[in-house]
Design a protein around this motif. Structure first.
Motif, PDB file in Angstrom:
ATOM      1  N   ALA A  33       0.832  -1.196   0.000  1.00  0.00           N
ATOM      2  CA  ALA A  33       0.000   0.000   0.000  1.00  0.00           C
ATOM      3  C   ALA A  33       0.866   1.245   0.000  1.00  0.00           C
ATOM      4  CB  ALA A  33      -0.918   0.012   1.221  1.00  0.00           C
ATOM      5  N   TRP A  34       0.286   2.306  -0.485  1.00  0.00           N
ATOM      6  CA  TRP A  34       0.885   3.635  -0.372  1.00  0.00           C
ATOM      7  C   TRP A  34       0.053   4.444   0.618  1.00  0.00           C
ATOM      8  CZ3 TRP A  34       5.426   5.239  -2.445  1.00  0.00           C
ATOM      9  CH2 TRP A  34       5.989   4.460  -3.474  1.00  0.00           C
ATOM     10  N   PHE A  35       0.752   5.105   1.510  1.00  0.00           N
ATOM     11  CA  PHE A  35       0.145   6.034   2.444  1.00  0.00           C
ATOM     12  C   PHE A  35       0.773   7.402   2.219  1.00  0.00           C
ATOM     13  CE2 PHE A  35      -2.165   3.236   5.354  1.00  0.00           C
ATOM     14  CZ  PHE A  35      -1.642   1.999   5.025  1.00  0.00           C
ATOM     15  N   ARG A  36       0.102   8.431   2.680  1.00  0.00           N
ATOM     16  CA  ARG A  36       0.692   9.760   2.626  1.00  0.00           C
ATOM     17  C   ARG A  36       0.438  10.497   3.934  1.00  0.00           C
ATOM     18  NH1 ARG A  36      -3.153  12.394  -2.135  1.00  0.00           N
ATOM     19  NH2 ARG A  36      -5.117  12.435  -0.946  1.00  0.00           N
ATOM     20  N   GLN A  37       1.327  11.434   4.194  1.00  0.00           N
ATOM     21  CA  GLN A  37       1.257  12.144   5.460  1.00  0.00           C
ATOM     22  C   GLN A  37       1.642  13.594   5.267  1.00  0.00           C
ATOM     23  OE1 GLN A  37       3.817  10.523   8.548  1.00  0.00           O
ATOM     24  NE2 GLN A  37       2.424  11.236  10.142  1.00  0.00           N
ATOM     25  N   THR A  38       0.846  14.475   5.862  1.00  0.00           N
ATOM     26  CA  THR A  38       1.156  15.895   5.897  1.00  0.00           C
ATOM     27  C   THR A  38       1.440  16.284   7.340  1.00  0.00           C
ATOM     28  OG1 THR A  38      -1.217  16.369   6.031  1.00  0.00           O
ATOM     29  CG2 THR A  38      -0.203  16.455   3.854  1.00  0.00           C
ATOM     30  N   PRO A  39       2.120  17.405   7.556  1.00  0.00           N
ATOM     31  CA  PRO A  39       2.504  17.797   8.913  1.00  0.00           C
ATOM     32  C   PRO A  39       1.305  17.871   9.861  1.00  0.00           C
ATOM     33  CG  PRO A  39       3.695  19.116   7.338  1.00  0.00           C
ATOM     34  CD  PRO A  39       2.692  18.324   6.550  1.00  0.00           C
ATOM     35  N   LYS A  41      -0.614  15.468  10.811  1.00  0.00           N
ATOM     36  CA  LYS A  41      -1.669  14.492  10.556  1.00  0.00           C
ATOM     37  C   LYS A  41      -1.096  13.088  10.515  1.00  0.00           C
ATOM     38  CE  LYS A  41      -4.812  17.547   8.040  1.00  0.00           C
ATOM     39  NZ  LYS A  41      -5.640  17.696   6.808  1.00  0.00           N
ATOM     40  N   GLY A  42      -1.967  12.107  10.687  1.00  0.00           N
ATOM     41  CA  GLY A  42      -1.550  10.724  10.593  1.00  0.00           C
ATOM     42  C   GLY A  42      -1.415  10.283   9.153  1.00  0.00           C
ATOM     43  N   ARG A  43      -0.951   9.080   8.982  1.00  0.00           N
ATOM     44  CA  ARG A  43      -0.761   8.540   7.634  1.00  0.00           C
ATOM     45  C   ARG A  43      -2.100   8.098   7.059  1.00  0.00           C
ATOM     46  NH1 ARG A  43       5.160   5.457   8.007  1.00  0.00           N
ATOM     47  NH2 ARG A  43       6.244   7.321   8.721  1.00  0.00           N
ATOM     48  N   GLU A  44      -2.370   8.590   5.867  1.00  0.00           N
ATOM     49  CA  GLU A  44      -3.628   8.316   5.178  1.00  0.00           C
ATOM     50  C   GLU A  44      -3.415   7.263   4.098  1.00  0.00           C
ATOM     51  OE1 GLU A  44      -6.745  10.779   2.262  1.00  0.00           O
ATOM     52  OE2 GLU A  44      -4.661  11.415   2.489  1.00  0.00           O
ATOM     53  N   PHE A  45      -4.275   6.265   4.073  1.00  0.00           N
ATOM     54  CA  PHE A  45      -4.233   5.268   2.999  1.00  0.00           C
ATOM     55  C   PHE A  45      -4.547   5.942   1.667  1.00  0.00           C
ATOM     56  CE2 PHE A  45      -4.605   1.139   1.102  1.00  0.00           C
ATOM     57  CZ  PHE A  45      -5.593   1.272   0.142  1.00  0.00           C
ATOM     58  N   VAL A  46      -3.735   5.664   0.668  1.00  0.00           N
ATOM     59  CA  VAL A  46      -3.931   6.227  -0.663  1.00  0.00           C
ATOM     60  C   VAL A  46      -4.360   5.145  -1.653  1.00  0.00           C
ATOM     61  CG1 VAL A  46      -2.837   7.430  -2.589  1.00  0.00           C
ATOM     62  CG2 VAL A  46      -2.238   8.039  -0.235  1.00  0.00           C
ATOM     63  N   ALA A  47      -3.579   4.091  -1.725  1.00  0.00           N
ATOM     64  CA  ALA A  47      -3.848   3.020  -2.689  1.00  0.00           C
ATOM     65  C   ALA A  47      -3.184   1.746  -2.206  1.00  0.00           C
ATOM     66  CB  ALA A  47      -3.328   3.396  -4.069  1.00  0.00           C
ATOM     67  N   GLY A  48      -3.759   0.624  -2.595  1.00  0.00           N
ATOM     68  CA  GLY A  48      -3.180  -0.655  -2.220  1.00  0.00           C
ATOM     69  C   GLY A  48      -3.420  -1.690  -3.290  1.00  0.00           C
ATOM     70  N   ILE A  49      -2.561  -2.701  -3.297  1.00  0.00           N
ATOM     71  CA  ILE A  49      -2.678  -3.763  -4.282  1.00  0.00           C
ATOM     72  C   ILE A  49      -2.471  -5.099  -3.593  1.00  0.00           C
ATOM     73  CG2 ILE A  49      -0.224  -3.605  -4.951  1.00  0.00           C
ATOM     74  CD1 ILE A  49      -1.242  -4.097  -7.883  1.00  0.00           C
ATOM     75  N   VAL A  91       4.225  13.654   2.108  1.00  0.00           N
ATOM     76  CA  VAL A  91       5.256  12.626   2.030  1.00  0.00           C
ATOM     77  C   VAL A  91       4.539  11.305   1.791  1.00  0.00           C
ATOM     78  CG1 VAL A  91       7.124  11.435   3.218  1.00  0.00           C
ATOM     79  CG2 VAL A  91       6.789  13.902   3.558  1.00  0.00           C
ATOM     80  N   TYR A  92       4.968  10.597   0.779  1.00  0.00           N
ATOM     81  CA  TYR A  92       4.354   9.331   0.421  1.00  0.00           C
ATOM     82  C   TYR A  92       5.232   8.184   0.893  1.00  0.00           C
ATOM     83  CZ  TYR A  92       0.787  11.600  -2.386  1.00  0.00           C
ATOM     84  OH  TYR A  92      -0.287  12.351  -2.796  1.00  0.00           O
ATOM     85  N   TYR A  93       4.593   7.219   1.534  1.00  0.00           N
ATOM     86  CA  TYR A  93       5.282   6.043   2.043  1.00  0.00           C
ATOM     87  C   TYR A  93       4.684   4.789   1.424  1.00  0.00           C
ATOM     88  CZ  TYR A  93       6.735   9.136   5.895  1.00  0.00           C
ATOM     89  OH  TYR A  93       7.259  10.155   6.644  1.00  0.00           O
ATOM     90  N   CYS A  94       5.539   3.839   1.107  1.00  0.00           N
ATOM     91  CA  CYS A  94       5.021   2.535   0.743  1.00  0.00           C
ATOM     92  C   CYS A  94       5.192   1.597   1.931  1.00  0.00           C
ATOM     93  CB  CYS A  94       5.704   1.965  -0.494  1.00  0.00           C
ATOM     94  SG  CYS A  94       7.464   1.614  -0.337  1.00  0.00           S
ATOM     95  N   THR A 115       8.884   9.544   0.372  1.00  0.00           N
ATOM     96  CA  THR A 115       9.346  10.403  -0.708  1.00  0.00           C
ATOM     97  C   THR A 115       8.382  11.591  -0.815  1.00  0.00           C
ATOM     98  OG1 THR A 115       9.988  10.456  -3.059  1.00  0.00           O
ATOM     99  CG2 THR A 115       8.125   9.049  -2.494  1.00  0.00           C
ATOM    100  N   GLN A 116       8.952  12.788  -0.925  1.00  0.00           N
ATOM    101  CA  GLN A 116       8.143  14.002  -0.906  1.00  0.00           C
ATOM    102  C   GLN A 116       7.532  14.268  -2.274  1.00  0.00           C
ATOM    103  OE1 GLN A 116       7.547  16.396   1.727  1.00  0.00           O
ATOM    104  NE2 GLN A 116       6.071  17.158   0.221  1.00  0.00           N
ATOM    105  N   VAL A 117       6.245  14.513  -2.280  1.00  0.00           N
ATOM    106  CA  VAL A 117       5.537  14.953  -3.475  1.00  0.00           C
ATOM    107  C   VAL A 117       4.985  16.349  -3.194  1.00  0.00           C
ATOM    108  CG1 VAL A 117       3.541  14.577  -4.968  1.00  0.00           C
ATOM    109  CG2 VAL A 117       4.958  12.636  -4.246  1.00  0.00           C
ATOM    110  N   THR A 118       5.356  17.303  -4.028  1.00  0.00           N
ATOM    111  CA  THR A 118       4.880  18.669  -3.873  1.00  0.00           C
ATOM    112  C   THR A 118       4.234  19.113  -5.174  1.00  0.00           C
ATOM    113  OG1 THR A 118       6.677  19.172  -2.328  1.00  0.00           O
ATOM    114  CG2 THR A 118       5.509  21.040  -3.306  1.00  0.00           C
ATOM    115  N   VAL A 119       2.982  19.540  -5.075  1.00  0.00           N
ATOM    116  CA  VAL A 119       2.227  19.977  -6.242  1.00  0.00           C
ATOM    117  C   VAL A 119       1.943  21.465  -6.094  1.00  0.00           C
ATOM    118  CG1 VAL A 119       0.203  19.593  -7.680  1.00  0.00           C
ATOM    119  CG2 VAL A 119       1.185  17.697  -6.369  1.00  0.00           C
ATOM    120  N   SER A 120       2.463  22.237  -7.015  1.00  0.00           N
ATOM    121  CA  SER A 120       2.275  23.681  -6.960  1.00  0.00           C
ATOM    122  C   SER A 120       1.036  24.087  -7.756  1.00  0.00           C
ATOM    123  CB  SER A 120       3.506  24.395  -7.507  1.00  0.00           C
ATOM    124  OG  SER A 120       3.701  24.072  -8.865  1.00  0.00           O
ATOM    125  N   SER A 121       0.389  25.141  -7.311  1.00  0.00           N
ATOM    126  CA  SER A 121      -0.837  25.596  -7.989  1.00  0.00           C
ATOM    127  C   SER A 121      -0.532  26.596  -9.088  1.00  0.00           C
ATOM    128  CB  SER A 121      -1.780  26.229  -6.966  1.00  0.00           C
ATOM    129  OG  SER A 121      -1.132  27.285  -6.298  1.00  0.00           O
TER     130      SER A 121
END
Length: 121
Positions: A33-39, A41-49, A91-94, A115-121
């Motif tokens: 699974a991939w989880f993500r976390q922002t400052p 907050k806890g780790r949020e489930f994103v996707a899993g296989i 930050v995305y974690y597997c 691994t950090q993912v940053t999306v600019s507007s």
């Protein structure tokens, strides 16, 4: 024990592909699974296989934009992220666990370094 990479800075609407590798480990019997976390907050489930690579699960906010896949021969799981939005910044974690795919982070035994993912507007 897992290696996550592929993050970066991208503009809104852009794409990234994250990879999660398990060097020296047979990945085929592990749900990933991939989880993500922002400052703050806890780790949020994103996707899993699941172990067969056919069944997947996604959180609602990424359905239709993210695709998880696996290549057991390479011991690698991928997360393709399209149409990225600023709210995807995190930050995305597997993570991997034996056999069953679960949605809670505390169910997983093995983690990548993030691994950090940053999306600019």
């Amino acid at each position: 024990q897992l290696q996550a990479f592929g993050g970066g800075l991208v503009q809104a609407g852009g794409s990234l592909r994250l990879s999660c590798a398990a060097p020296g480990r047979d990945f085929s019997n592990y749900a990933v699974a991939w989880f993500r976390q922002t400052p703050g907050k806890g780790r949020e489930f994103v996707a899993g296989i699941k172990i067969g690579g056919i069944s997947t699960d996604y959180t609602d906010s990424v359905k239709g934009r993210f695709t998880i896949s696996r290549d057991n021969a390479k011991n690698t799981v991928y997360l393709r992220m399209n149409s990225l939005k600023p709210e995807d910044t995190a930050v995305y974690y597997c993570a991997a666990r034996y056999l069953r795919l679960l949605l809670t982070s505390n169910s997983y035994d093995y983690w990548g370094q993030g691994t950090q993912v940053t999306v600019s507007s």
